[in-house]
Design a protein around this motif. Structure first.
Motif, PDB file in Angstrom:
ATOM      1  N   LEU A  44     101.867  -3.177  34.001  1.00  8.22           N
ATOM      2  CA  LEU A  44     100.649  -2.462  33.621  1.00  8.22           C
ATOM      3  C   LEU A  44     100.630  -1.072  34.260  1.00  8.22           C
ATOM      4  CD1 LEU A  44      98.264  -5.508  33.994  1.00  8.22           C
ATOM      5  CD2 LEU A  44      99.098  -4.509  31.865  1.00  8.22           C
ATOM      6  N   TYR A  45     101.195  -0.961  35.447  1.00  6.40           N
ATOM      7  CA  TYR A  45     101.404   0.342  36.096  1.00  6.40           C
ATOM      8  C   TYR A  45     102.301   1.215  35.216  1.00  6.40           C
ATOM      9  CZ  TYR A  45     103.338   3.375  39.875  1.00  6.40           C
ATOM     10  OH  TYR A  45     103.769   4.423  40.676  1.00  6.40           O
ATOM     11  N   MET A  46     103.361   0.614  34.689  1.00  7.47           N
ATOM     12  CA  MET A  46     104.284   1.333  33.811  1.00  7.47           C
ATOM     13  C   MET A  46     103.605   1.716  32.493  1.00  7.47           C
ATOM     14  SD  MET A  46     107.889  -0.059  32.228  1.00  7.47           S
ATOM     15  CE  MET A  46     107.010  -1.277  31.219  1.00  7.47           C
ATOM     16  N   VAL A  47     102.780   0.829  31.946  1.00  7.07           N
ATOM     17  CA  VAL A  47     102.059   1.129  30.711  1.00  7.07           C
ATOM     18  C   VAL A  47     101.182   2.360  30.886  1.00  7.07           C
ATOM     19  CG1 VAL A  47     100.194   0.314  29.194  1.00  7.07           C
ATOM     20  CG2 VAL A  47     102.098  -1.204  29.758  1.00  7.07           C
ATOM     21  N   GLY A  48     100.467   2.432  32.020  1.00  4.18           N
ATOM     22  CA  GLY A  48      99.627   3.592  32.284  1.00  4.18           C
ATOM     23  C   GLY A  48     100.426   4.872  32.367  1.00  4.18           C
ATOM     24  N   ALA A  49     101.573   4.824  33.033  1.00  3.30           N
ATOM     25  CA  ALA A  49     102.413   6.015  33.173  1.00  3.30           C
ATOM     26  C   ALA A  49     102.941   6.486  31.821  1.00  3.30           C
ATOM     27  CB  ALA A  49     103.569   5.719  34.129  1.00  3.30           C
ATOM     28  N   ALA A  54     102.900  10.177  27.153  1.00  4.55           N
ATOM     29  CA  ALA A  54     102.892  10.361  25.700  1.00  4.55           C
ATOM     30  C   ALA A  54     101.715  11.214  25.255  1.00  4.55           C
ATOM     31  CB  ALA A  54     102.846   9.000  25.008  1.00  4.55           C
ATOM     32  N   VAL A  55     100.524  10.931  25.780  1.00  2.00           N
ATOM     33  CA  VAL A  55      99.339  11.698  25.381  1.00  2.00           C
ATOM     34  C   VAL A  55      99.418  13.124  25.901  1.00  2.00           C
ATOM     35  CG1 VAL A  55      96.836  11.891  25.696  1.00  2.00           C
ATOM     36  CG2 VAL A  55      97.865   9.674  25.161  1.00  2.00           C
ATOM     37  N   SER A  56      99.932  13.308  27.104  1.00  2.00           N
ATOM     38  CA  SER A  56     100.078  14.656  27.647  1.00  2.00           C
ATOM     39  C   SER A  56     101.054  15.488  26.815  1.00  2.00           C
ATOM     40  CB  SER A  56     100.560  14.579  29.094  1.00  2.00           C
ATOM     41  OG  SER A  56     100.762  15.872  29.636  1.00  2.00           O
ATOM     42  N   ALA A  57     102.131  14.854  26.333  1.00  2.00           N
ATOM     43  CA  ALA A  57     103.107  15.575  25.513  1.00  2.00           C
ATOM     44  C   ALA A  57     102.507  16.031  24.189  1.00  2.00           C
ATOM     45  CB  ALA A  57     104.323  14.689  25.255  1.00  2.00           C
ATOM     46  N   VAL A  58     101.571  15.254  23.648  1.00  2.00           N
ATOM     47  CA  VAL A  58     100.965  15.585  22.357  1.00  2.00           C
ATOM     48  C   VAL A  58      99.817  16.582  22.510  1.00  2.00           C
ATOM     49  CG1 VAL A  58      99.677  14.654  20.394  1.00  2.00           C
ATOM     50  CG2 VAL A  58     101.649  13.412  21.309  1.00  2.00           C
ATOM     51  N   THR A  59      98.962  16.359  23.514  1.00  2.00           N
ATOM     52  CA  THR A  59      97.740  17.159  23.642  1.00  2.00           C
ATOM     53  C   THR A  59      97.844  18.273  24.668  1.00  2.00           C
ATOM     54  OG1 THR A  59      96.767  15.719  25.352  1.00  2.00           O
ATOM     55  CG2 THR A  59      96.407  15.104  23.042  1.00  2.00           C
ATOM     56  N   GLY A  60      98.734  18.122  25.659  1.00  2.00           N
ATOM     57  CA  GLY A  60      98.818  19.092  26.736  1.00  2.00           C
ATOM     58  C   GLY A  60      97.695  18.972  27.742  1.00  2.00           C
ATOM     59  N   SER A  61      96.863  17.948  27.627  1.00  2.00           N
ATOM     60  CA  SER A  61      95.715  17.767  28.521  1.00  2.00           C
ATOM     61  C   SER A  61      95.996  16.645  29.508  1.00  2.00           C
ATOM     62  CB  SER A  61      94.461  17.441  27.704  1.00  2.00           C
ATOM     63  OG  SER A  61      93.397  17.050  28.558  1.00  2.00           O
ATOM     64  N   PHE A  62      95.941  16.958  30.794  1.00  2.00           N
ATOM     65  CA  PHE A  62      96.160  15.932  31.818  1.00  2.00           C
ATOM     66  C   PHE A  62      94.962  14.995  31.898  1.00  2.00           C
ATOM     67  CE2 PHE A  62      96.424  14.319  36.196  1.00  2.00           C
ATOM     68  CZ  PHE A  62      97.727  13.856  36.185  1.00  2.00           C
ATOM     69  N   LEU A  63      93.752  15.512  31.683  1.00  2.00           N
ATOM     70  CA  LEU A  63      92.561  14.660  31.715  1.00  2.00           C
ATOM     71  C   LEU A  63      92.617  13.610  30.622  1.00  2.00           C
ATOM     72  CD1 LEU A  63      89.807  13.957  32.858  1.00  2.00           C
ATOM     73  CD2 LEU A  63      88.803  15.692  31.351  1.00  2.00           C
ATOM     74  N   LEU A  64      92.980  14.026  29.411  1.00  2.00           N
ATOM     75  CA  LEU A  64      93.129  13.055  28.324  1.00  2.00           C
ATOM     76  C   LEU A  64      94.243  12.055  28.628  1.00  2.00           C
ATOM     77  CD1 LEU A  64      92.721  15.259  25.105  1.00  2.00           C
ATOM     78  CD2 LEU A  64      91.084  13.632  26.086  1.00  2.00           C
ATOM     79  N   ALA A  65      95.289  12.519  29.310  1.00  2.00           N
ATOM     80  CA  ALA A  65      96.382  11.620  29.689  1.00  2.00           C
ATOM     81  C   ALA A  65      95.882  10.538  30.641  1.00  2.00           C
ATOM     82  CB  ALA A  65      97.514  12.414  30.326  1.00  2.00           C
ATOM     83  N   GLY A 116     112.443   4.734  24.265  1.00  2.00           N
ATOM     84  CA  GLY A 116     113.839   4.948  24.600  1.00  2.00           C
ATOM     85  C   GLY A 116     114.127   4.684  26.064  1.00  2.00           C
ATOM     86  N   SER A 117     115.378   4.804  26.442  1.00  2.00           N
ATOM     87  CA  SER A 117     115.805   4.490  27.803  1.00  2.00           C
ATOM     88  C   SER A 117     115.749   5.685  28.745  1.00  2.00           C
ATOM     89  CB  SER A 117     117.233   3.928  27.785  1.00  2.00           C
ATOM     90  OG  SER A 117     117.306   2.753  27.009  1.00  2.00           O
ATOM     91  N   PHE A 118     115.553   6.881  28.190  1.00  2.00           N
ATOM     92  CA  PHE A 118     115.566   8.065  29.035  1.00  2.00           C
ATOM     93  C   PHE A 118     114.188   8.282  29.664  1.00  2.00           C
ATOM     94  CE2 PHE A 118     118.944   8.839  25.918  1.00  2.00           C
ATOM     95  CZ  PHE A 118     120.004   9.086  26.780  1.00  2.00           C
ATOM     96  N   PRO A 119     114.145   8.797  30.879  1.00  2.00           N
ATOM     97  CA  PRO A 119     112.855   9.039  31.547  1.00  2.00           C
ATOM     98  C   PRO A 119     112.023  10.087  30.813  1.00  2.00           C
ATOM     99  CG  PRO A 119     114.684   9.128  33.116  1.00  2.00           C
ATOM    100  CD  PRO A 119     115.290   9.102  31.746  1.00  2.00           C
ATOM    101  N   LEU A 120     110.706   9.939  30.900  1.00  2.00           N
ATOM    102  CA  LEU A 120     109.767  10.947  30.427  1.00  2.00           C
ATOM    103  C   LEU A 120     109.213  11.693  31.644  1.00  2.00           C
ATOM    104  CD1 LEU A 120     107.744   8.964  27.720  1.00  2.00           C
ATOM    105  CD2 LEU A 120     109.834  10.297  27.438  1.00  2.00           C
ATOM    106  N   PHE A 121     108.649  12.859  31.390  1.00  2.00           N
ATOM    107  CA  PHE A 121     108.119  13.660  32.494  1.00  2.00           C
ATOM    108  C   PHE A 121     106.687  14.077  32.170  1.00  2.00           C
ATOM    109  CE2 PHE A 121     112.696  14.024  32.675  1.00  2.00           C
ATOM    110  CZ  PHE A 121     112.949  13.785  34.017  1.00  2.00           C
ATOM    111  N   LEU A 122     105.836  13.913  33.153  1.00  2.00           N
ATOM    112  CA  LEU A 122     104.421  14.248  33.030  1.00  2.00           C
ATOM    113  C   LEU A 122     104.160  15.456  33.917  1.00  2.00           C
ATOM    114  CD1 LEU A 122     101.599  13.453  31.989  1.00  2.00           C
ATOM    115  CD2 LEU A 122     101.403  11.914  33.941  1.00  2.00           C
ATOM    116  N   ASP A 123     103.798  16.573  33.301  1.00  2.00           N
ATOM    117  CA  ASP A 123     103.627  17.817  34.052  1.00  2.00           C
ATOM    118  C   ASP A 123     102.332  17.804  34.864  1.00  2.00           C
ATOM    119  OD1 ASP A 123     105.976  18.868  33.033  1.00  2.00           O
ATOM    120  OD2 ASP A 123     104.965  19.730  31.284  1.00  2.00           O
ATOM    121  N   ILE A 124     102.423  18.376  36.058  1.00  2.00           N
ATOM    122  CA  ILE A 124     101.235  18.578  36.883  1.00  2.00           C
ATOM    123  C   ILE A 124     100.373  19.659  36.221  1.00  2.00           C
ATOM    124  CG2 ILE A 124     100.405  19.399  39.128  1.00  2.00           C
ATOM    125  CD1 ILE A 124     102.939  18.248  40.354  1.00  2.00           C
ATOM    126  N   PRO A 125      99.070  19.484  36.144  1.00  2.00           N
ATOM    127  CA  PRO A 125      98.215  20.525  35.549  1.00  2.00           C
ATOM    128  C   PRO A 125      98.388  21.863  36.278  1.00  2.00           C
ATOM    129  CG  PRO A 125      96.965  18.526  35.970  1.00  2.00           C
ATOM    130  CD  PRO A 125      98.293  18.316  36.600  1.00  2.00           C
TER     131      PRO A 125
END
Length: 305
Positions: A44-49, A54-65, A116-125
């Motif tokens: 569930l920790y992984m699901v949240g991450a 995914a949402v940050s990549a689409v919207t660019g908003s960390f709050l929405l993420a 996929g198997s490759f890591p994703l990256f979540l940018d700091i606001p």
């Protein structure tokens, strides 16, 4: 070690500790009230991450993420409680372990299929990027300070929920006597689903917050889950206060040990050997801490027999 480096590592330990608390609080609620060993909590920790990335990549908003991470983890928790976990409450703990281990595999392969198997990256606001100046000339990442503050605020909110609200009274009563609150007319099934979703949401938020300072990848929740189990054993199973104290102890012990031990051995060893020995021993420190606590208080710091 200079005072500035020591303070920086203490802050790193606090940041690690409050994130561990978010994991351990949900885990100890689930075990304390439901008596369920949930190995899938790290998933569930992984699901949240992943939801946040995914949402940050689409919207660019960390709050929405963050909102997406909370919602996705809570929804996943509610679904698996209704579909799987509800059938395990009266079963042996071995059945619970096997079933929740199977959920780990399902979540891992499902996430790999979707992302996929490759890591994703979540940018700091951008507003939280870069260092901030603290007293004494300390430069410390602003985002890590925000994580510490956010974790403490969530902890205060959770304490208030448990101690001051009707739902909190039901949760505490459920931990003490499940049969009695069912006899008083409380819908125990709905209460269990709520608790499981709350614990999942806390894990999901932790995954999203940490995902911005490390890569988001399949299997990232399992190492954190192990530390969360150590935390609740140290603090006492079923105790939110114990989870908070235990998480801070584990976070500080792990962080300071990884810095201080290599420096200690560097005084009489080659640098490479000192680093290797120090790193090996530092990874053992939290388990030594756990053993020491259990030696003198087998129920944990705040647990009850």
């Amino acid at each position: 070690m200079t005072p500035i480096l020591l303070i920086e590592q203490v802050l790193n330990g606090l940041q690690s500790g409050v994130m561990l608390f978010l994991m351990a609080a949900g885990l100890t609620l689930i075990f304390g009230v439901m008596g369920l060993i949930n190995l899938a909590h790290g998933s569930l920790y992984m699901v949240g991450a992943f939801a946040a990335a995914a949402v940050s990549a689409v919207t660019g908003s960390f709050l929405l993420a963050l909102i997406a991470a909370l919602a996705a983890a809570a929804a996943a928790g509610a679904v698996i409680e209704v579909a799987v976990i509800r059938r395990l409450y009266d079963r042996d703990h071995l059945d619970q372990v096997l079933a929740t281990f199977a959920l780990i595999l399902i979540f891992s392969e499902g996430t790999r299929y979707l992302f996929g198997s490759f890591p994703l990256f979540l940018d700091i606001p951008k507003a939280l990027a870069g260092p901030v100046s603290l007293p004494g000339g300390i430069q410390y990442p602003l985002y890590r300070l925000v994580i510490i503050l956010a974790g403490l605020l969530i902890a205060l909110g959770l304490f208030a929920l448990i101690a001051r609200t009707r739902i909190g009274i039901q949760i505490r009563a459920g931990a003490a006597d499940r049969e009695m609150i069912a006899a008083l007319g409380i819908d125990i099934s709905r209460l269990y689903t709520l608790i499981f979703a709350l614990g999942a949401a806390l894990a999901g938020v932790a995954g999203a917050l940490v995902g911005a300072i490390q890569s988001v990848q399949v299997g990232m929740g399992e190492p954190v889950l192990i530390l969360a189990f150590v935390v609740i054993v140290i603090g006492g199973i079923g105790s939110i206060k114990g989870a908070f104290v235990g998480a801070l102890l584990v976070g500080l012990t792990d962080t300071l040990g990884s810095v201080l031990l290599p420096m200690f051995f560097a005084g009489f060893m080659e640098p490479a050997a000192a680093t290797s020995v120090g790193a090996s021993l530092s990874s053992m420190l939290i388990y030594i801490l756990m053993a020491g606590v259990l030696l003198f208080k087998p129920t944990g710091l705040f647990g009850e027999a």
